[in-house]
Design a protein around this motif. Structure first.
Motif, mmCIF file in Angstrom:
data_model
loop_
_atom_site.group_PDB
_atom_site.id
_atom_site.type_symbol
_atom_site.label_atom_id
_atom_site.label_comp_id
_atom_site.label_asym_id
_atom_site.label_seq_id
_atom_site.Cartn_x
_atom_site.Cartn_y
_atom_site.Cartn_z
ATOM 1 N N GLU A 51 1.326 -1.767 0.262
ATOM 2 C CA GLU A 51 0.275 0.115 -0.330
ATOM 3 C C GLU A 51 0.475 0.794 0.153
ATOM 4 O OE1 GLU A 51 -3.496 -0.484 2.774
ATOM 5 O OE2 GLU A 51 -2.576 -2.650 3.305
ATOM 6 N N THR A 109 1.496 0.160 -8.343
ATOM 7 C CA THR A 109 0.632 1.364 -9.140
ATOM 8 C C THR A 109 1.717 2.035 -9.238
ATOM 9 O OG1 THR A 109 -0.407 1.939 -7.001
ATOM 10 C CG2 THR A 109 -1.720 0.366 -9.076
ATOM 11 N N GLU A 413 -13.459 3.987 -7.280
ATOM 12 C CA GLU A 413 -12.519 2.730 -6.320
ATOM 13 C C GLU A 413 -12.433 1.236 -6.457
ATOM 14 O OE1 GLU A 413 -14.779 4.781 -4.896
ATOM 15 O OE2 GLU A 413 -13.965 6.843 -4.637
ATOM 16 N N THR A 414 -13.752 1.201 -6.664
ATOM 17 C CA THR A 414 -13.731 -0.560 -7.044
ATOM 18 C C THR A 414 -13.798 -0.697 -8.225
ATOM 19 O OG1 THR A 414 -16.322 -0.250 -7.145
ATOM 20 C CG2 THR A 414 -15.267 -0.082 -5.051
ATOM 21 N N GLN A 417 -9.691 -4.489 -12.753
ATOM 22 C CA GLN A 417 -9.088 -4.331 -13.738
ATOM 23 C C GLN A 417 -9.036 -3.603 -15.311
ATOM 24 O OE1 GLN A 417 -5.111 -6.304 -13.183
ATOM 25 N NE2 GLN A 417 -5.794 -6.693 -11.304
ATOM 26 N N LYS A 433 -5.965 -0.030 -12.340
ATOM 27 C CA LYS A 433 -5.289 -1.166 -11.734
ATOM 28 C C LYS A 433 -6.157 -0.667 -9.924
ATOM 29 C CE LYS A 433 -3.213 -4.235 -9.547
ATOM 30 N NZ LYS A 433 -1.483 -5.091 -9.525
ATOM 31 N N ASP A 434 -6.693 -1.028 -9.003
ATOM 32 C CA ASP A 434 -6.873 0.076 -7.572
ATOM 33 C C ASP A 434 -6.464 0.878 -7.854
ATOM 34 O OD1 ASP A 434 -5.991 -2.772 -7.098
ATOM 35 O OD2 ASP A 434 -3.397 -1.843 -6.690
#
Ligand SMILES: [Fe+3]
Ligand SMILES: [Mg+2]
Ligand SMILES: [Zn+2]
Ligand SMILES: [Zn+2]
Lengths: 803, 334
Positions: A51, A109, A413-414, A417, A433-434
């Motif tokens: 993270e 990322t 946010e959700t 990909q 992504k992410d």
């Protein structure tokens, strides 16, 4: 008593966990934390994880707070902190502070882009007492190559093109010393252990004595440039071709040999003083020039000194950059004049990155080459930016920008990909992504085989770098784009859903995403102006080729509320190259030949058009033979430019006519002349569909009238830009009104498409829309042109997948 | 011509147009089917080749040919590119009501002349008249039978890296002639369709270059499409050289004005051949010695690159991808 209590609280030992998010890996973040922590005598550890950066720290509360403040205030120069979150930590921490080797799952990322040389490194290479004096591959944690040397993952020396150069003892000591600015800087090297630069002749003969320099080969290369030679330079993201920009003969020779007849050359100058001799530079522009991305900045070039016209024919701007690698810094030490620094290629080919290729392709252009033995893993072109309406706008997103990610707006946010394959020309692709979008560097025109190979190589590289497993693919609707064909092939082979996105919808969605417009925000009016894109087949009100569109849209859907007048492109793609074809088609659509001849028979353009195979053109327009109607704003620009005698016969490069038309705009007219003289464009409704459209008939009469009156071209160019801005605003106002409803249909207008790289148009349109109290969204980080389309495709596909 | 029941008189009239045009010495045409002597066929080779194709073209008559000639040579060539000796043709005709009987007669006679030139016999046929709008003037379907001599093994999947890619002459004439004839493009062009039977030429090539891998006629979609099919089928890349691509100056000019890529223009008398390196010169010489191959050229090579990819080395030194088109030529420049 109170003071004592406060001190008591501040002194009380605390254990906290500090989470730092953003671009914090591979930028020297951990050693910075380590340095601060030691300064404040805190115990604990710092590590990278999936993270971002995680700090566990124990010590007096006040000192910990000071540490956090320092991180916010003085982060490493390449870091971009998005959030710092504190939470209590329960558990034991050893005494002292240490850097923990990376935990599993590095953040995937964020990879920092290539960064221009930092001040400390620049000072070192100039310092005769430094062990890196005149070492062209000097770098540290805060600067140096990244994407250009990256072959795979994880990002460490072994997976870069520095792998063949084991660190010497001195460099190894710097690498492992947390207090050093080179702690864990992967590409570091020195004279003793790193790659070397040398001057060679492409014909294989030895460099002769008089071509040498007392200093070194880098210096010798500049001596050759100063003498009027063309020298190939193996730079960061590809080979460059350099010659003295003040020598008209050298510039002309470079143009001829490179087979690049008019497209402006980029320039490099040692420092701001040299640039200021030719260009007006604002503080924002200077900041852009000096930024770590070190892009080409398009600057107004009003003098006092002038470069030969052949540097940038027909332009009122020059594209300058500053030396951003130690190699260039050293090269320019003795050079007080601007140097043409153009990509090393022939004509439209991609920039050469490979040494053998360089000798074969560039040997006929440059007799000499300043080369070195560090491979270029990835071709990354120079980025191009321009200051418009007070903001630095990226026109070409490449070196220094990619592969930095863009945070997608609220609601994404959700997002699953996604891989968006982009358009065909000025192509980029985009990964989601992410909740972040990773937009690739500029790839170029995919119809070129070598560019398409690069594009596919980069697709694979990004997949690996970011551990990307797309759950859906996106591409343009155009049936013939090679990117789209590849996407369709992959979707079928991998059994993945494919979202085919309308070109102009993608342009607008890119603008929305860049501006952080949330997923569920109300629709905006998107004004997408460009050369052309494939119209939506399912839309009963259109189809065919679009290029001047007013779309009511959000990420999910769009409704075509208005358009530009569809006018035939006689000869299809040929009409994109030859502006006179568009002029002819426009005049025939508006008035026909007889009327044109009767009223304007004395004009130069009448004679020029009379000499064309008109009967054939008429026949193919009428018979619909390779003459698709296009509602294109770009082609309107071409037609107007041709009318004004700009690029009448042929554009030497895409967008030349429009760029030269913009360069002609008379500033005085822009400021002083009233709007009543701006060219009039009306908004009637199309027959059949009833779609409101921009009708240029009155404009054409005004232009032709102005030509009869011999109105200066600059005045006419200004009147056209104003007229165009006016009609965009008029259309927005018209479309905003809803019969029988209170409140407008939209309050926000998003501007996108390649035509908005035009500074005059963007500034005029923005200002006028804001005067009418619209919120206006424009591009800055992401190109308004096709370089941004992939981001829009990605956002639209993500929105579809979440429904 | 009137459609439908029109009565026996009408039917006879139409049949007569064709029967009289195709009249042969044998009474075969009077039977419901053509009958062949197997032993006589077998004398030509060891495999039967069989193909069919429908022809629709607007206009029916164009410089250098007409739909009838096209229907005969098209099927003859489809047999010939497989190495077969073309022998017999059938011909089915769908006529839109309203077509003039004279036009039909011209087409029939043209077919007969073409068959004579190609040395094939039209042995059976059928005619139908449909109501206005149900077809466009005239559709012709021809089916052909030929025999492949023993030892001739042409296969589209057989191309290997290093093979030469040859064409027998100037490209795009047919496509340009049709477009020019169709649109009344006000072009003073002399371009004629290259419509011709190619089995004689192919025979000559196969004698000179027996190891030839494959031959294809570059009809619809032009040489670009054929090259893509070849590259795809053989799992090779093919690169051609713009400078070596034979184009009539007039066709070049025509394409320039119309903004078309000549590589995608149809041909009716052009073949693309893949020939192993050792026989390239022999194949070229054999073609150039034949009237239909006077402008034959080595246009490029197969190589071990990206499978299925076709590129063209442009005059400027770049390599452009020449893709199979999904639809028509559509502008892509944004
Ligand atoms: Fe576009
Ligand atoms: Mg066929
Ligand atoms: Zn540095
Ligand atoms: Zn070292």
């Amino acid at each position: 008593m109170t003071a004592m209590l406060a001190r008591d609280i501040a002194d009380r030992r605390d254990s906290l966990q500090i989470r730092v998010r953003g671009r914090v890996q591979g930028v020297g973040f951990r050693p910075t934390v380590w340095r601060f922590a030691r300064e404040y005598r805190l115990d604990g550890e710092v590590l990278n994880d999936g993270e971002g950066v995680l700090i566990r720290v124990s010590g007096p509360r006040g000192e910990i707070e000071r540490l956090v403040e320092r991180l916010r205030g003085e982060p490493p120069s390449l870091a971009a902190i998005e959030a710092i979150e504190l939470s209590p930590f329960v558990g034991r921490l050893d005494e002292g502070f240490r850097i923990v080797e990376s935990a599993a799952g590095e953040a995937r990322t964020e990879i920092s882009p290539d960064a221009g040389i930092c001040a400390a490194c620049a000072a070192e290479v100039r310092d005769p007492f430094s062990r890196r004096y005149r070492y062209p591959f000097t770098n540290c944690t805060h600067c140096g190559p990244r994407l250009t040397i990256l072959r795979g993952i994880p990002y460490d020396r072994a997976s870069t093109t520095m792998a063949p150069y084991p660190l010497c003892a001195d460099c190894a000591a710097e690498y492992s010393e947390p207090a050093d600015r080179r702690f864990h800087a992967e590409p570091i090297a020195c004279h003793a252990c790193g790659p070397k630069a040398r001057l060679v002749r492409f014909d294989g003969r030895a460099v002769s004595y008089e071509q040498h320099s007392m200093l070194d080969d880098v210096d010798a290369a500049m001596s050759l440039i100063q003498k009027g030679e063309i020298v190939a330079i193996k730079a960061l993201g590809g080979y460059q071709l350099a010659c003295d920009a003040t020598r008209a003969e050298a510039v002309a020779r470079l143009r001829q040999l490179k087979r690049r007849d008019r497209k402006p050359f980029a320039l490099m100058a040692r420092d701001m003083d040299v640039i200021r001799k030719y260009c007006a530079v604002s503080s924002e522009e200077e900041q852009a020039l000096r930024s770590a991305a070190a892009p080409i900045v398009l600057l107004d070039a009003p003098g006092p000194q002038y470069l030969p016209e052949s540097v940038a024919p027909g332009m009122s701007t020059l594209g300058f950059m500053l030396p951003s690698t130690p190699l260039h810094v050293l090269l320019f030490r003795r050079m007080g004049r601007p140097v043409v620094m153009t990509s090393g290629n022939l004509s439209d080919e991609p920039q050469v990155t490979d040494d053998a290729q360089a000798a074969a392709r560039l040997g006929t252009i440059a007799p000499f080459a300043l080369i070195h033995d560090r491979d270029i893993a990835n071709r990354v072109d120079d980025s191009v930016v321009r200051l418009t309406a007070g903001k630095v706008r990226v026109l070409r997103r490449a070196r220094g920008h990619a592969p930095a990610s863009i945070r997608l707006p609220r609601g994404f946010e959700t997002a699953p990909q996604i891989l968006a394959f982009g358009p065909e020309m000025k192509a980029t692709f985009c990964l989601v992504k992410d909740g972040r979008a990773l937009l690739s560097q500029h790839q170029g025109d995919l119809e070129d085989a070598a560019t398409f190979d690069d594009y596919r190589k980069n697709l694979a590289l990004f997949r690996d770098l970011f551990d990307h497993q797309p759950q859906a693919l996106a591409c343009d609707m155009h049936p013939e784009y090679v990117s789209g064909k590849l996407a369709r092939e992959r979707a079928q082979a991998q059994q993945l859903p494919l979202v085919e996105v309308q070109h102009h919808h993608a342009h607008i969605a890119a603008c929305l995403a860049e501006n952080g417009r949330p997923l569920n925000a109300p629709p905006v009016l998107g004004i997408a102006l460009d050369g052309l894109g494939f119209g939506a087949r399912t839309d009963m009100r259109g189809g065919g080729i679009w290029g001047g569109e007013f779309l009511l849209c959000d990420y999910r859907r769009f409704e075509r509320l208005g358009t530009f007048k569809p006018v035939a492109m006689p000869g299809g793609a040929q009409a994109s190259r030859e502006p006179w074809r568009n002029l002819y088609a426009h005049l025939m659509a508006e008035m026909g030949w007889a009327q044109f001849a009767m009223n304007f028979g004395e004009l130069e353009i009448f004679r020029a058009l009379a000499g064309k195979p008109r009967a054939t053109l008429d026949a193919i327009i009428k018979g619909g033979v390779n003459s698709p109607p296009a509602s294109s704003c770009g082609r309107l620009f071409d037609a107007v430019a041709a009318a004004l005698g700009i690029c009448f016969e042929r554009q030497a490069y895409e967008g030349e006519a429009a760029m030269r038309l913009e360069a002609m705009v008379c500033r005085k007219t822009m400021v002083e002349e009233g709007d009543e003289l701006a060219y009039p464009l009306a908004i009637p409704n199309l027959k059949g569909s009833g779609l409101p459209y921009v009708e240029p008939v009155a404009m054409w009469n005004a232009i032709l009238g102005d030509l009869v009156l011999r109105t200066p071209v600059g005045v006419m160019a200004a009147r056209f830009h104003k007229g165009l801005a006016n009609v965009l605003v008029a259309m927005a106002l018209k479309l905003a009104r809803r019969a029988g409803e209170t409140g407008p249909r939209f309050e926000t207008v998003a501007l996108s498409g390649g035509c908005f790289h035009n500074r005059v148009l963007l500034e005029e349109t923005t200002r006028r829309l804001e005067e009418k109290e619209f919120e206006v969204l424009t591009h800055a980080e992401v190109p308004a042109g096709d370089g941004g389309v992939a981001l829009g495709q990605a956002a639209i596909a993500a929105a579809h997948c979440m429904d | 011509l009137a459609h439908g029941g029109g009565g026996k008189a009408m039917k006879d009239l139409i049949d007569d147009v064709f029967v009289s045009a195709f009249a042969t010495d044998t009474p075969r045409a009077l039977e419901d089917q053509a009958r062949f002597d197997l032993a006589a066929l077998a004398a030509h080779g060891d495999r039967l080749a069989f193909t069919t194709d429908s022809f629709v073209v607007d206009p029916l008559f164009f410089p250098g040919g007409d739909i009838g000639k096209l229907a005969v040579f098209g099927t003859v060539n489809d047999l010939a590119v497989g190495g077969a000796k073309p022998l017999y043709l059938s011909c089915a005709v769908v006529i839109e009501e309203g077509l003039k009987i004279e036009e039909l007669r011209r087409v029939a006679q043209s077919m007969a002349a073409a068959a004579r030139r190609a040395g094939v016999t039209i042995v059976t046929g059928d005619t139908k008249v449909v109501q206005r709008g149900a077809c466009d003037k005239l559709f012709i379907t021809t089916t052909g039978v030929g025999v492949i001599p023993a030892g001739v093994e042409l296969a589209i999947g057989g191309i290997r890296p290093g093979d030469g890619i040859l064409v027998n002459g100037l490209l795009g004439d047919h496509g340009a002639a049709i477009l020019a004839a169709r649109g009344d493009l006000a072009l003073e062009t002399e371009i004629e369709s290259d419509c011709a039977p190619l089995h004689g030429l192919i025979d000559a090539v196969l004698k000179a270059a027996p190891a030839t891998r494959t031959i294809r006629d570059a009809t619809r979609g032009g040489i670009a499409t054929v090259l893509n099919e070849m590259a795809e089928a053989s799992g090779v890349a093919i690169e051609i050289d713009e400078a070596a691509t034979p184009l009539r100056e007039e066709v070049r000019g025509f394409c320039e004005i119309l903004g078309l890529d000549p590589l995608y223009l149809a041909n009716e008398g052009k073949i693309v051949l893949a020939v192993p390196p050792a026989e390239i010169q022999a194949a070229l010489a054999a073609m150039r010695a034949h009237p239909l191959g006077a402008c034959a050229m080595l246009v490029g090579h197969a190589h071990a690159g990206e499978q299925g990819r076709v590129t063209i080395q442009t005059a400027f030194g770049g390599k452009r991808i020449v893709d199979m088109l999904v639809g028509e030529q559509l502008p892509r420049i944004c």
